[in-house]
Design an enzyme around this catalytic site. Structure first.
Site, PDB file in Angstrom:
ATOM      1  N   THR A  15       0.816  -1.224   0.000  1.00  0.00           N
ATOM      2  CA  THR A  15       0.000   0.000   0.000  1.00  0.00           C
ATOM      3  C   THR A  15       0.845   1.269   0.000  1.00  0.00           C
ATOM      4  OG1 THR A  15      -1.729  -1.133   1.228  1.00  0.00           O
ATOM      5  CG2 THR A  15      -1.721   1.258   1.377  1.00  0.00           C
ATOM      6  N   ASP A  60       1.700  -6.530  -4.448  1.00  0.00           N
ATOM      7  CA  ASP A  60       0.868  -6.617  -3.251  1.00  0.00           C
ATOM      8  C   ASP A  60       1.450  -7.788  -2.455  1.00  0.00           C
ATOM      9  OD1 ASP A  60      -2.457  -6.023  -2.531  1.00  0.00           O
ATOM     10  OD2 ASP A  60      -1.352  -7.623  -1.529  1.00  0.00           O
ATOM     11  N   ASP A  93       0.131  -7.151   4.607  1.00  0.00           N
ATOM     12  CA  ASP A  93      -0.572  -8.436   4.742  1.00  0.00           C
ATOM     13  C   ASP A  93       0.343  -9.600   5.120  1.00  0.00           C
ATOM     14  OD1 ASP A  93      -2.931  -7.192   4.207  1.00  0.00           O
ATOM     15  OD2 ASP A  93      -3.084  -7.855   2.124  1.00  0.00           O
ATOM     16  N   THR A 163       2.957 -10.147  14.570  1.00  0.00           N
ATOM     17  CA  THR A 163       1.822 -10.644  13.824  1.00  0.00           C
ATOM     18  C   THR A 163       0.922  -9.452  13.500  1.00  0.00           C
ATOM     19  OG1 THR A 163       0.242 -12.465  13.817  1.00  0.00           O
ATOM     20  CG2 THR A 163       0.430 -11.272  15.875  1.00  0.00           C
ATOM     21  N   THR A 274       0.109 -22.250  19.744  1.00  0.00           N
ATOM     22  CA  THR A 274      -1.232 -21.977  20.253  1.00  0.00           C
ATOM     23  C   THR A 274      -2.015 -21.022  19.345  1.00  0.00           C
ATOM     24  OG1 THR A 274      -2.509 -21.051  22.078  1.00  0.00           O
ATOM     25  CG2 THR A 274      -0.287 -20.173  21.789  1.00  0.00           C
ATOM     26  N   GLN A 275      -3.329 -21.194  19.336  1.00  0.00           N
ATOM     27  CA  GLN A 275      -4.184 -20.251  18.602  1.00  0.00           C
ATOM     28  C   GLN A 275      -4.301 -18.927  19.364  1.00  0.00           C
ATOM     29  OE1 GLN A 275      -7.996 -22.085  17.659  1.00  0.00           O
ATOM     30  NE2 GLN A 275      -6.991 -23.926  16.903  1.00  0.00           N
ATOM     31  N   CYS A 276      -3.881 -18.944  20.652  1.00  0.00           N
ATOM     32  CA  CYS A 276      -3.966 -17.703  21.440  1.00  0.00           C
ATOM     33  C   CYS A 276      -2.905 -16.720  20.943  1.00  0.00           C
ATOM     34  CB  CYS A 276      -3.708 -17.967  22.913  1.00  0.00           C
ATOM     35  SG  CYS A 276      -4.923 -19.049  23.643  1.00  0.00           S
TER      36      CYS A 276
HETATM   37  N1  ASP Z   1      -2.626  -5.705   0.395  1.00  0.00           N
HETATM   38  C1  ASP Z   1      -1.584  -4.796   0.814  1.00  0.00           C
HETATM   39  C2  ASP Z   1      -0.279  -5.571   0.837  1.00  0.00           C
HETATM   40  O1  ASP Z   1      -0.063  -6.330   1.734  1.00  0.00           O
HETATM   41  C3  ASP Z   1      -1.903  -4.250   2.152  1.00  0.00           C
HETATM   42  C4  ASP Z   1      -0.879  -3.270   2.699  1.00  0.00           C
HETATM   43  O2  ASP Z   1       0.180  -3.033   2.192  1.00  0.00           O
HETATM   44  O3  ASP Z   1      -1.161  -2.691   3.750  1.00  0.00           O
HETATM   45  O4  ASP Z   1       0.519  -5.424  -0.058  1.00  0.00           O
END
Ligand code: ASP
Length: 339
Positions: A15, A60, A93, A163, A274-276
């Site tokens: 982005t 992206d 992402d 994360t 863990t999923q936590c």
């Molecule tokens: N879809 C975009 C990416 O991961 C989202 C971002 O950059 O914030 O390239």
């Protein structure tokens, strides 16, 4: 007098450098460099000398692959001795996956590599890109933290502890199991005791071969048949098992546990994460965890799924026997886990 520090910026896409189009924001070659050049901050005397490298096709980050991780790592290696630090501009992402992967790939790293990006493109009025880029560049030039880290919204996190926890908020990343390495306010606060130093001092890029790695998430109602079919995929080397709480699984589903055991017996490395969001796996706490130990599942402790996945790629890309892969999986190699 020109600032003597030098920072190399690798722009991979995301982005941050995207341009509005009829189909929504899209990456475009050369656009980020052009936009940055028009920002007066980049000529400020406290700014280091900057080189921007646009990859041929900015992407992206949903399209990132292990081969792209390797290209970024090789690019850093090529320029390693000419710069004080490196900033990788990346989509949010899969940023935590790339940060984790680079932390393992860049063996012997002794200089800062900071990954950043933004939720709103640099060209937009309310962008968060400006602060993220300027702070990342400033830290890379002046704070020799020899790690792959991730800068977002006032915090420098260890890359392999991160994360993405917010899809649209500016504070998009967390490192739930350790505090940020540095925090930015009117002062810059670095938590020196958290900095991880590798013993090896010469940079080497470990390319990831193509081991077959997967993630399996437990959920109420998951069938033994599904797990068994999943694990029966040909040549599956390693699996990150996303279990409940402290590493628990439905042990009253005996065939499901059998399927896990059979896979481990055959030499598959199954790592329990863990999923936590926060806390650590401790399989000895409950019977529902203990039985996984008996099945041969190993603990991922407090590793993120992103770090565990990247570590499996890394370890299976070296010439190690399965026992050594298992042993190293539960060893802290880059500050990715707390034992
Ligand atoms: N879809 C975009 C990416 O991961 C989202 C971002 O950059 O914030 O390239």
């Amino acid at each position: 007098m020109a600032n003597s520090k030098k920072v190399y910026i690798a722009y991979t896409g995301g982005t941050i450098g995207m341009k509005p189009s009829n189909n929504g924001f899209i990456p475009q070659n050369g656009f980020l460099e052009q936009t940055l050049a028009s920002f007066p901050e980049f000529n400020h005397k406290q700014m280091p000398q900057i080189t921007i490298h646009d990859y041929a096709e900015p992407i992206d980050s949903a399209n990132m692959s292990p081969e792209d991780w390797y290209l970024i790592a090789k690019d850093i290696e090529k320029n390693y001795h000419h710069y004080d630090g490196f900033v990788v501009l990346h989509g949010t992402d899969t940023m935590a996956y790339t940060a984790s992967a680079l932390s393992f790939m860049l063996e012997g790293l002794q200089k800062p590599v900071i990954i950043t990006g933004s939720q709103i493109p640099l060209t937009q009025l309310r962008t968060d890109a400006r602060d993220n880029i300027i702070n990342a560049i400033y830290l890379a030039a002046n704070y020799p933290i020899p790690e792959v880290s991730l800068f977002f919204h006032d915090h420098l996190h260890r890359g392999n502890r991160c994360t993405k926890t917010d899809a649209d908020g500016f504070a998009a990343f967390s490192s739930p199991n350790i505090p940020p390495i540095a925090s930015i306010g009117s002062k810059i606060k670095v938590r020196d005791h958290l900095i991880f130093k590798q013993h090896r001092t010469e940079l080497n890029v470990q390319r990831f071969s193509s081991p077959k790695i997967a993630i399996l998430t437990l959920f109420p109602g998951i069938s033994a048949e599904f797990v068994s079919d999943f694990l029966a995929q040909p040549n599956l080397d390693g699996v990150v098992l996303q279990s409940y709480g402290m590493g628990n699984a439905p042990i009253n589903n005996q065939p499901l546990i059998e399927a896990l055991k059979e896979a481990c017996d055959k030499g598959m490395v199954i790592v329990n994460c863990t999923q936590c969001l926060q806390g650590s796996v401790n399989m000895s706490t409950y019977e529902t965890g203990k039985i996984l130990i008996d099945a041969g599942v190993i603990s991922g402790f407090d590793m993120t799924t992103e770090a565990a996945l990247a570590k499996l790629y890394y370890l299976f890309s070296r010439d190690l026997n399965i026992e050594l892969v298992r042993e190293k999986m539960i060893t802290n190699l880059r500050g990715e886990l707390t034992i």
